[in-house]
Design an enzyme around this catalytic site. Structure first.
Site, mmCIF file in Angstrom:
data_model
loop_
_atom_site.group_PDB
_atom_site.id
_atom_site.type_symbol
_atom_site.label_atom_id
_atom_site.label_comp_id
_atom_site.label_asym_id
_atom_site.label_seq_id
_atom_site.Cartn_x
_atom_site.Cartn_y
_atom_site.Cartn_z
ATOM 1 N N ARG A 253 -38.663 76.912 131.422
ATOM 2 C CA ARG A 253 -37.449 77.416 130.755
ATOM 3 C C ARG A 253 -36.622 76.296 130.134
ATOM 4 N NH1 ARG A 253 -37.077 80.784 135.370
ATOM 5 N NH2 ARG A 253 -38.060 82.790 134.932
ATOM 6 N N LYS B 146 -33.800 73.042 115.673
ATOM 7 C CA LYS B 146 -34.708 74.148 115.338
ATOM 8 C C LYS B 146 -36.128 73.722 115.670
ATOM 9 C CE LYS B 146 -32.381 76.621 111.605
ATOM 10 N NZ LYS B 146 -32.468 77.027 110.186
ATOM 11 N N GLU C 92 -35.125 66.056 100.627
ATOM 12 C CA GLU C 92 -34.119 66.549 101.589
ATOM 13 C C GLU C 92 -32.893 65.632 101.599
ATOM 14 O OE1 GLU C 92 -34.663 69.466 103.024
ATOM 15 O OE2 GLU C 92 -36.824 69.706 103.397
ATOM 16 N N LYS D 227 -26.068 66.333 108.102
ATOM 17 C CA LYS D 227 -26.670 67.458 108.821
ATOM 18 C C LYS D 227 -25.952 67.691 110.140
ATOM 19 C CE LYS D 227 -30.731 69.903 110.246
ATOM 20 N NZ LYS D 227 -32.178 70.080 110.208
ATOM 21 N N GLU E 254 -26.691 79.116 112.774
ATOM 22 C CA GLU E 254 -26.742 79.650 111.416
ATOM 23 C C GLU E 254 -26.129 81.031 111.310
ATOM 24 O OE1 GLU E 254 -30.335 78.257 109.515
ATOM 25 O OE2 GLU E 254 -30.318 79.964 108.137
ATOM 26 N N ARG F 136 -24.654 76.576 107.969
ATOM 27 C CA ARG F 136 -25.966 75.959 108.135
ATOM 28 C C ARG F 136 -26.931 76.492 107.078
ATOM 29 N NH1 ARG F 136 -29.252 74.301 113.683
ATOM 30 N NH2 ARG F 136 -30.912 73.264 112.533
ATOM 31 N N ASN G 98 -30.465 75.442 103.321
ATOM 32 C CA ASN G 98 -31.644 76.068 102.711
ATOM 33 C C ASN G 98 -31.644 75.945 101.191
ATOM 34 O OD1 ASN G 98 -32.671 76.950 105.194
ATOM 35 N ND2 ASN G 98 -31.313 78.725 105.168
ATOM 36 N N HIS H 116 -34.818 76.051 99.221
ATOM 37 C CA HIS H 116 -35.902 76.445 100.124
ATOM 38 C C HIS H 116 -36.465 77.838 99.853
ATOM 39 C CE1 HIS H 116 -34.936 72.776 102.181
ATOM 40 N NE2 HIS H 116 -35.833 72.988 103.116
ATOM 41 N N HIS I 195 -40.206 77.752 99.241
ATOM 42 C CA HIS I 195 -41.167 78.426 100.125
ATOM 43 C C HIS I 195 -42.103 79.333 99.344
ATOM 44 C CE1 HIS I 195 -38.796 77.829 104.108
ATOM 45 N NE2 HIS I 195 -39.683 76.873 103.908
ATOM 46 N N HIS J 12 -44.076 70.246 101.603
ATOM 47 C CA HIS J 12 -42.817 70.977 101.777
ATOM 48 C C HIS J 12 -41.683 70.368 100.933
ATOM 49 C CE1 HIS J 12 -39.488 73.092 103.643
ATOM 50 N NE2 HIS J 12 -38.911 71.918 103.868
HETATM 51 N N1 LIG Z 1 -37.067 71.876 112.615
HETATM 52 C C1 LIG Z 1 -36.500 71.720 111.440
HETATM 53 O O1 LIG Z 1 -35.275 71.803 111.302
HETATM 54 C C2 LIG Z 1 -37.367 71.429 110.259
HETATM 55 C C3 LIG Z 1 -36.781 71.035 109.062
HETATM 56 C C4 LIG Z 1 -37.604 70.694 107.994
HETATM 57 C C5 LIG Z 1 -38.981 70.775 108.141
HETATM 58 N N2 LIG Z 1 -39.526 71.169 109.321
HETATM 59 C C6 LIG Z 1 -40.971 71.220 109.513
HETATM 60 O O2 LIG Z 1 -41.474 69.898 109.383
HETATM 61 C C7 LIG Z 1 -42.845 69.965 108.986
HETATM 62 C C8 LIG Z 1 -43.100 68.927 107.937
HETATM 63 O O3 LIG Z 1 -42.809 67.668 108.472
HETATM 64 P P1 LIG Z 1 -43.336 66.327 107.795
HETATM 65 O O4 LIG Z 1 -43.084 66.382 106.351
HETATM 66 O O5 LIG Z 1 -42.773 65.219 108.587
HETATM 67 O O6 LIG Z 1 -44.912 66.457 107.935
HETATM 68 P P2 LIG Z 1 -45.989 65.945 109.015
HETATM 69 O O7 LIG Z 1 -45.450 65.934 110.371
HETATM 70 O O8 LIG Z 1 -47.199 66.749 108.754
HETATM 71 O O9 LIG Z 1 -46.264 64.446 108.545
HETATM 72 C C9 LIG Z 1 -46.776 64.222 107.255
HETATM 73 C C10 LIG Z 1 -48.027 63.349 107.280
HETATM 74 O O10 LIG Z 1 -47.662 61.988 107.476
HETATM 75 C C11 LIG Z 1 -48.368 61.426 108.573
HETATM 76 N N3 LIG Z 1 -47.453 60.464 109.174
HETATM 77 C C12 LIG Z 1 -46.315 60.744 109.852
HETATM 78 N N4 LIG Z 1 -45.650 59.627 110.115
HETATM 79 C C13 LIG Z 1 -46.373 58.599 109.634
HETATM 80 C C14 LIG Z 1 -46.171 57.203 109.593
HETATM 81 N N5 LIG Z 1 -45.060 56.620 110.065
HETATM 82 N N6 LIG Z 1 -47.135 56.446 109.026
HETATM 83 C C15 LIG Z 1 -48.238 57.025 108.496
HETATM 84 N N7 LIG Z 1 -48.465 58.337 108.467
HETATM 85 C C16 LIG Z 1 -47.536 59.125 109.038
HETATM 86 C C17 LIG Z 1 -48.733 62.600 109.438
HETATM 87 O O11 LIG Z 1 -49.848 62.324 110.221
HETATM 88 C C18 LIG Z 1 -49.015 63.668 108.393
HETATM 89 O O12 LIG Z 1 -50.315 63.515 107.886
HETATM 90 C C19 LIG Z 1 -43.089 71.376 108.532
HETATM 91 O O13 LIG Z 1 -43.855 72.045 109.508
HETATM 92 C C20 LIG Z 1 -41.703 71.991 108.457
HETATM 93 O O14 LIG Z 1 -41.701 73.378 108.736
HETATM 94 C C21 LIG Z 1 -38.740 71.494 110.371
HETATM 95 ZN ZN LIG Z 2 -36.846 71.496 104.220
#
Ligand SMILES: NC(=O)c1ccc[n+]([C@@H]2O[C@H](COP(=O)([O-])OP(=O)(O)OC[C@H]3O[C@@H](n4cnc5c(N)ncnc54)[C@H](O)[C@@H]3O)[C@@H](O)[C@H]2O)c1
Ligand SMILES: [Zn+2]
Length: 368
Positions: A121, A143, A185, A227, A237, A242, A246, A249, A253, A267
């Site tokens: 939990r 999130k 972003e 943020k 939100e 918040r 978006n 987005h 999306h 993304h």
């Molecule tokens: N929780 C939230 O508020 C929130 C907000 C925005 C996005 N997201 C989520 O985040 C995800 C996207 O995140 P992302 O863009 O970081 O993608 P990711 O985690 O897939 O990383 C992108 C790529 O870079 C590589 N990588 C990461 N760090 C590295 C480094 N320092 N050196 C070399 N390679 C590296 C990873 O292995 C991957 O191939 C999506 O699933 C999205 O839904 C969540």
């Molecule tokens: Zn985003």
């Protein structure tokens, strides 16, 4: 180093932004690491680039890193990987007072955060964001989510980290395309709430992406603070504040869905295009000056990013893109709110947008 407090009622935490935080990991985490063995979840790319640094840094504090190395990429945010990760944490006998470390981009942060939210939990977790996107966005705000057959991020929880350590050195191994995607972003915070910061991006964005350490620290710390303010005021939100995060987005999306959430469009690349679309749509409705919409588009072009959807070569019409929007999580009793711009730095939530207007607008954009 910059320290930003995220002032969530009942669960405040710090985000530290600086170069070399990872090499000092044990000391940075302090007594949040209660045991010798420290569970760390990461992906294969990040482990290859930074695993040895983390291992040594923990050893220096008398700890042993215990790794769970997942495949890199979006498909890792799945029920299967969530279940396997939770089982692994249980097998490691992680207790509620222990902290699990998430070393990676948004994929690892979202999956680990969700696993931590439901383990017994809720146990603690510490975000060690390794992408620009994760440093300025996903690691802050609590999130967490996985994807299901029905869509992205449809199952998850609000669960705040205990600490976020954004080590700017990790951006040195990140591919340029990922860096640019995260930069979208960063620009978002200017467009939604601070024209001066957008001007800063226009002046410094290219040099920041090229690696200037002082500019990187400023961009990340500014973004985290922006943020943090929004999240502290509207954690779940519910106040429409918040929701401004978006910006870009809903359009983005739809583009991601149309390209199958694949490497064709990351993304952040979708968000950049989405913000250009939101700006042009706002201009078409007479809300935003045409020149401001053009300035946003020009800025993404200037930093080497795609800024028109025509360039994507999508084989679809506006109706197909709007069809994706109908499955949006933000859909509320038949109304899809859109974040639109009244000016640069002046985003607002519009609840009166007819999807037929969006469809016609997108038909025009696809043919541009
Ligand atoms: N929780 C939230 O508020 C929130 C907000 C925005 C996005 N997201 C989520 O985040 C995800 C996207 O995140 P992302 O863009 O970081 O993608 P990711 O985690 O897939 O990383 C992108 C790529 O870079 C590589 N990588 C990461 N760090 C590295 C480094 N320092 N050196 C070399 N390679 C590296 C990873 O292995 C991957 O191939 C999506 O699933 C999205 O839904 C969540
Ligand atoms: Zn985003």
């Amino acid at each position: 180093m910059a320290v930003i407090r995220v002032d969530i009622a009942g669960a405040p935490y710090d985000v530290r932004v600086g170069t070399g935080l990872l090499t000092n990991l044990a000391a940075e985490c302090g007594d949040r690491l209660r045991k010798r063995r420290v569970p760390i979840i990461t992906d294969a790319n990040v482990h290859k680039a930074w695993g040895a640094v983390v291992k040594t840094a923990l050893q220096q504090g008398g700890h042993e890193a215990v790794w769970r190395i997942l495949p890199a990429g979006e498909p890792t945010k799945s029920w299967d990987q969530l279940a396997a990760t939770v089982d692994w944490l249980l097998a490691e006998e992680v207790e509620r007072g222990d902290a699990v470390l998430a070393l990676g981009g948004g994929v690892i942060g979202d999956l680990t955060g969700f696993a931590a939210a439901i383990l017994k939990r809720g146990c603690h977790f510490i975000q060690l964001p390794t992408t620009l996107l994760a440093q300025v966005d996903s690691s802050v705000g609590g999130k967490t989510a996985i994807n299901t057959a029905a869509g992205k991020n449809l199952v998850g929880a609000f669960h705040q980290p205990a600490l976020v350590l954004a080590d700017l050195a990790m951006l040195d191994t990140l591919p340029l395309r990922e860096l640019q995607a995260g930069y979208a972003e960063v620009v978002k915070y200017g467009l939604l709430g601070d024209a001066e910061f957008f001007a800063w991006c226009q002046a410094n964005g290219a040099a920041m992406l090229a690696g200037d350490p002082a500019l990187r620290e400023y961009a990340v710390a500014y973004s985290v603070a922006a943020k943090a303010r929004i999240v502290a005021a509207d954690e779940r939100e519910t106040l429409g504040l918040r929701a401004l995060l978006n910006l870009g987005h809903t359009f983005g999306h739809a583009l991601e869905a149309q390209t199958g959430f694949s490497d064709r469009l990351l993304h952040g690349e979708g968000v950049a295009l989405g913000m250009v679309l939101a700006a042009r749509f706002s201009a078409a409705r007479g809300l935003l000056a045409e020149a401001d919409a053009a300035a946003i588009e020009d800025h993404f072009t200037a930093v080497g990013m795609a800024s028109t959807i025509a360039a994507l070569g999508l084989n679809c019409d506006g109706a197909a893109l709007v069809q994706h929007m109908l499955h949006d999580k933000k859909m509320d009793a038949g109304v899809l709110p859109f974040v639109l711009l009244k000016g640069i730095g002046e985003a607002y939530l519009a609840k009166d947008v007819a999807l037929t207007d969006v469809m016609a607008f997108l038909d025009g954009e696809l043919a541009r």
